[in-house]
Design a protein around this motif. Structure first.
Motif, PDB file in Angstrom:
ATOM      1  N   VAL A   1       1.133  -1.094  -0.154  1.00  0.00           N
ATOM      2  CA  VAL A   1       0.009  -0.048   0.025  1.00  0.00           C
ATOM      3  C   VAL A   1       0.817   1.311  -0.032  1.00  0.00           C
ATOM      4  O   VAL A   1       1.543   1.484   1.049  1.00  0.00           O
ATOM      5  N   GLY A   2       0.717   2.041  -0.446  1.00  0.00           N
ATOM      6  CA  GLY A   2       1.753   3.035  -1.023  1.00  0.00           C
ATOM      7  C   GLY A   2       1.069   4.206  -0.910  1.00  0.00           C
ATOM      8  O   GLY A   2       1.681   5.823  -1.069  1.00  0.00           O
ATOM      9  N   ALA A   3      -0.097   4.580  -1.409  1.00  0.00           N
ATOM     10  CA  ALA A   3      -1.570   6.176  -0.858  1.00  0.00           C
ATOM     11  C   ALA A   3      -2.463   5.096  -1.275  1.00  0.00           C
ATOM     12  O   ALA A   3      -2.857   4.100  -1.612  1.00  0.00           O
ATOM     13  N   ILE A   4      -3.631   5.801  -0.364  1.00  0.00           N
ATOM     14  CA  ILE A   4      -5.163   5.543  -0.496  1.00  0.00           C
ATOM     15  C   ILE A   4      -6.451   6.980  -0.717  1.00  0.00           C
ATOM     16  O   ILE A   4      -5.141   8.156  -1.081  1.00  0.00           O
ATOM     17  N   THR A   5      -7.620   6.470  -1.612  1.00  0.00           N
ATOM     18  CA  THR A   5      -7.972   7.774  -1.374  1.00  0.00           C
ATOM     19  C   THR A   5      -8.669   7.838   0.022  1.00  0.00           C
ATOM     20  O   THR A   5      -9.331   5.981   0.368  1.00  0.00           O
ATOM     21  N   GLY A   6      -9.325   8.310  -0.109  1.00  0.00           N
ATOM     22  CA  GLY A   6     -10.401   8.489   1.642  1.00  0.00           C
ATOM     23  C   GLY A   6      -9.271   9.149   2.877  1.00  0.00           C
ATOM     24  O   GLY A   6      -7.986   9.742   2.432  1.00  0.00           O
TER      25      GLY A   6
ATOM     26  N   PRO B   1      -6.732   7.712   6.146  1.00  0.00           N
ATOM     27  CA  PRO B   1      -6.181   6.612   7.331  1.00  0.00           C
ATOM     28  C   PRO B   1      -7.112   6.217   8.024  1.00  0.00           C
ATOM     29  O   PRO B   1      -7.009   4.530   8.217  1.00  0.00           O
ATOM     30  N   ALA B   2      -8.194   6.203   8.364  1.00  0.00           N
ATOM     31  CA  ALA B   2      -8.881   5.954   9.804  1.00  0.00           C
ATOM     32  C   ALA B   2     -10.346   5.162   8.447  1.00  0.00           C
ATOM     33  O   ALA B   2     -10.676   3.885   8.824  1.00  0.00           O
ATOM     34  N   ALA B   3     -10.582   5.728   7.750  1.00  0.00           N
ATOM     35  CA  ALA B   3     -11.401   5.338   6.588  1.00  0.00           C
ATOM     36  C   ALA B   3     -10.652   5.639   5.195  1.00  0.00           C
ATOM     37  O   ALA B   3     -11.500   5.648   4.488  1.00  0.00           O
ATOM     38  N   PRO B   4     -10.524   4.235   4.816  1.00  0.00           N
ATOM     39  CA  PRO B   4      -9.916   3.922   3.067  1.00  0.00           C
ATOM     40  C   PRO B   4     -10.944   3.895   2.642  1.00  0.00           C
ATOM     41  O   PRO B   4     -11.716   3.048   2.595  1.00  0.00           O
ATOM     42  N   ARG B   5     -11.348   4.452   0.601  1.00  0.00           N
ATOM     43  CA  ARG B   5     -12.537   4.118   0.219  1.00  0.00           C
ATOM     44  C   ARG B   5     -11.020   3.719  -0.791  1.00  0.00           C
ATOM     45  O   ARG B   5     -12.418   1.781  -1.238  1.00  0.00           O
ATOM     46  N   THR B   6     -10.162   3.648  -0.904  1.00  0.00           N
ATOM     47  CA  THR B   6      -9.605   2.654  -2.258  1.00  0.00           C
ATOM     48  C   THR B   6      -7.764   2.338  -1.972  1.00  0.00           C
ATOM     49  O   THR B   6      -7.418   3.287  -1.216  1.00  0.00           O
ATOM     50  N   LEU B   7      -7.224   1.895  -2.474  1.00  0.00           N
ATOM     51  CA  LEU B   7      -5.921   1.206  -1.896  1.00  0.00           C
ATOM     52  C   LEU B   7      -4.566   1.985  -3.078  1.00  0.00           C
ATOM     53  O   LEU B   7      -5.331   1.300  -4.424  1.00  0.00           O
ATOM     54  N   LEU B   8      -3.288   2.769  -3.350  1.00  0.00           N
ATOM     55  CA  LEU B   8      -3.077   2.520  -4.601  1.00  0.00           C
ATOM     56  C   LEU B   8      -1.799   1.635  -4.230  1.00  0.00           C
ATOM     57  O   LEU B   8      -0.939   1.906  -3.461  1.00  0.00           O
ATOM     58  N   LEU B   9      -1.717   0.622  -4.582  1.00  0.00           N
ATOM     59  CA  LEU B   9      -0.580  -0.421  -4.551  1.00  0.00           C
ATOM     60  C   LEU B   9       0.543  -0.470  -5.752  1.00  0.00           C
ATOM     61  O   LEU B   9       0.671   0.317  -6.571  1.00  0.00           O
ATOM     62  N   GLY B  10       1.927  -0.816  -5.179  1.00  0.00           N
ATOM     63  CA  GLY B  10       2.456  -0.853  -5.797  1.00  0.00           C
ATOM     64  C   GLY B  10       3.855  -1.739  -5.317  1.00  0.00           C
ATOM     65  O   GLY B  10       3.284  -3.086  -4.731  1.00  0.00           O
ATOM     66  N   ARG B  11       4.347  -2.140  -6.000  1.00  0.00           N
ATOM     67  CA  ARG B  11       5.891  -3.251  -5.726  1.00  0.00           C
ATOM     68  C   ARG B  11       7.617  -2.475  -6.510  1.00  0.00           C
ATOM     69  O   ARG B  11       7.570  -1.692  -7.177  1.00  0.00           O
TER      70      ARG B  11
ATOM     71  N   VAL C   1      -5.807  12.163  -3.422  1.00  0.00           N
ATOM     72  CA  VAL C   1      -4.407  10.687  -2.423  1.00  0.00           C
ATOM     73  C   VAL C   1      -4.379  11.560  -1.453  1.00  0.00           C
ATOM     74  O   VAL C   1      -3.642  12.051  -1.279  1.00  0.00           O
ATOM     75  N   THR C   2      -3.548  10.187  -0.027  1.00  0.00           N
ATOM     76  CA  THR C   2      -2.850  10.315   1.027  1.00  0.00           C
ATOM     77  C   THR C   2      -1.642   9.727   0.942  1.00  0.00           C
ATOM     78  O   THR C   2      -1.849   8.364   0.372  1.00  0.00           O
ATOM     79  N   LEU C   3      -0.801   9.939   0.638  1.00  0.00           N
ATOM     80  CA  LEU C   3       0.231   9.275   1.297  1.00  0.00           C
ATOM     81  C   LEU C   3       0.622   8.492   2.083  1.00  0.00           C
ATOM     82  O   LEU C   3       0.429   9.103   2.582  1.00  0.00           O
ATOM     83  N   ILE C   4       1.022   6.663   2.115  1.00  0.00           N
ATOM     84  CA  ILE C   4       0.790   6.224   3.270  1.00  0.00           C
ATOM     85  C   ILE C   4       2.280   5.670   3.491  1.00  0.00           C
ATOM     86  O   ILE C   4       3.137   5.167   1.701  1.00  0.00           O
ATOM     87  N   ARG C   5       2.465   5.618   4.365  1.00  0.00           N
ATOM     88  CA  ARG C   5       4.303   4.540   4.358  1.00  0.00           C
ATOM     89  C   ARG C   5       4.051   3.622   3.576  1.00  0.00           C
ATOM     90  O   ARG C   5       3.319   2.520   4.166  1.00  0.00           O
ATOM     91  N   PRO C   6       5.207   3.563   3.047  1.00  0.00           N
ATOM     92  CA  PRO C   6       5.229   1.574   2.600  1.00  0.00           C
ATOM     93  C   PRO C   6       5.748  -0.062   3.432  1.00  0.00           C
ATOM     94  O   PRO C   6       6.174   0.114   2.648  1.00  0.00           O
TER      95      PRO C   6
END
Length: 321
Positions: free
Chosen positions: A205-210, A212-222, A276-281
């Protein structure tokens, strides 16, 4: 009486690629569904939703003269890039017109893979059963021998051939379409069946919409082989139980996130940018994905949430392609 091209016959998804008695199967290519009509020299090329594509693909229009007059076919527009299909190249061509469309046709030529025949030399054949329409389509290719960009889509009643086709996914074969041999062409009806192979895999998980407490979708990475976190795709809207599974596991990133300054599109058919909100990967999740990918290796269709994998560190996720 003026002949009008009917709305396309559609598909219903099924979970297994089983070829039933009395049915035929065709490979499903990763491209644009398209219908083409040639009537007294006038060519119409339109999409599944009725969008006119005639001006965007001049090479297809010019090649229609290889068909009998007053004939209409149903099929798939595709573009090859190297040894695989490139949907994004096809998508980039759609808005181009005039000289820009001509240049694109030279750089990224499209091909028309015909899989059904709707009209033949002035005769509407949509009420013929599939087996008879298919025979007429094969006869057209045998007698007329249309050259590139025309191609005849394979068809089979042999399960072993279907199984073999499912190994073609690496070149851009998206799945299998099943058609009843005695079925007419029913405009707009979901009378065909479609199987799309899916796989379960892990991503970071590298980012989300919504939030962190209520994410709607996850943006994924590798991570790629050079250690850079590459964007792999986005999930569908998360189910309600995902909130509980993700509770306390998503932390907003500080400065230095590898995606800082990046923008993400809301979808293939829009230029709308996501907020989006960037999330610690740091968090790995398991998702279900189908086989359609772009040339960068990203999943072209949204991934489906399965579960959190707190047992896996990001370093053990498969590398980006």
């Amino acid at each position: 009486m003026t002949w009008t091209m009917p709305p396309p016959m559609l598909t219903t998804p099924i979970p297994q690629p089983v070829l039933r008695p009395g049915w035929a199967a065709e490979p499903k290519w990763d491209g644009y569904r398209a219908q083409l009509s040639l009537d007294t020299g006038r060519v119409e090329l339109r999409s599944r939703r009725g969008t006119q594509m005639t001006e965007a693909f001049p090479e297809i229009v010019d090649s229609a003269a290889q068909l009998p007059d007053r004939t209409a076919v149903d099929g798939e527009l595709i573009v090859w890039e190297g040894d695989r299909l490139a949907f994004e190249r096809l998508q980039q061509r759609l808005p181009r017109r005039g000289a820009a469309a001509a240049r694109a046709a030279g750089e990224w030529p499209a091909h028309f893979v015909a899989f059904d025949l709707l009209r033949l030399s002035g005769t509407d054949i949509t009420r013929w059963p599939y087996r008879r329409r298919r025979s007429a389509l094969e006869s057209l290719f045998t007698t007329r021998r249309p050259t590139t960009p025309w191609a005849l889509c394979p068809s089979t009643t042999d399960q072993t051939v279907v199984t073999e086709w499912l190994t073609w996914t690496t070149v851009g074969m998206e799945g299998i379409v099943f058609k009843r041999l005695d079925d007419t062409y029913r405009p707009g009806a979901r009378g065909w069946l479609k199987y799309k192979p899916r796989e379960t895999t892990e991503a970071i998980v590298g980012a989300i919409t919504g939030t962190p407490a209520a994410p709607r979708t996850l943006l994924l990475g590798r991570y790629d082989t050079t250690g850079h976190l590459q964007y792999a795709g986005r999930t569908t809207t998360l189910p309600h139980d995902a909130d509980r599974a993700l509770a306390g596991l998503l932390t907003a990133a500080g400065p230095g996130h590898p995606w800082t300054g990046w923008s993400f599109s809301a979808g293939w058919s829009t230029r709308e940018a996501l907020t989006v909100t960037l999330i610690r990967p740091e968090l790995v999740v398991e998702v279900g994905v189908d086989v359609a990918r772009d040339r960068a290796g990203r999943w072209r269709h949204p991934a489906r949430w399965h579960r959190v994998r707190t047992d896996l560190p990001p370093s053990e996720v498969d590398p980006a392609l």
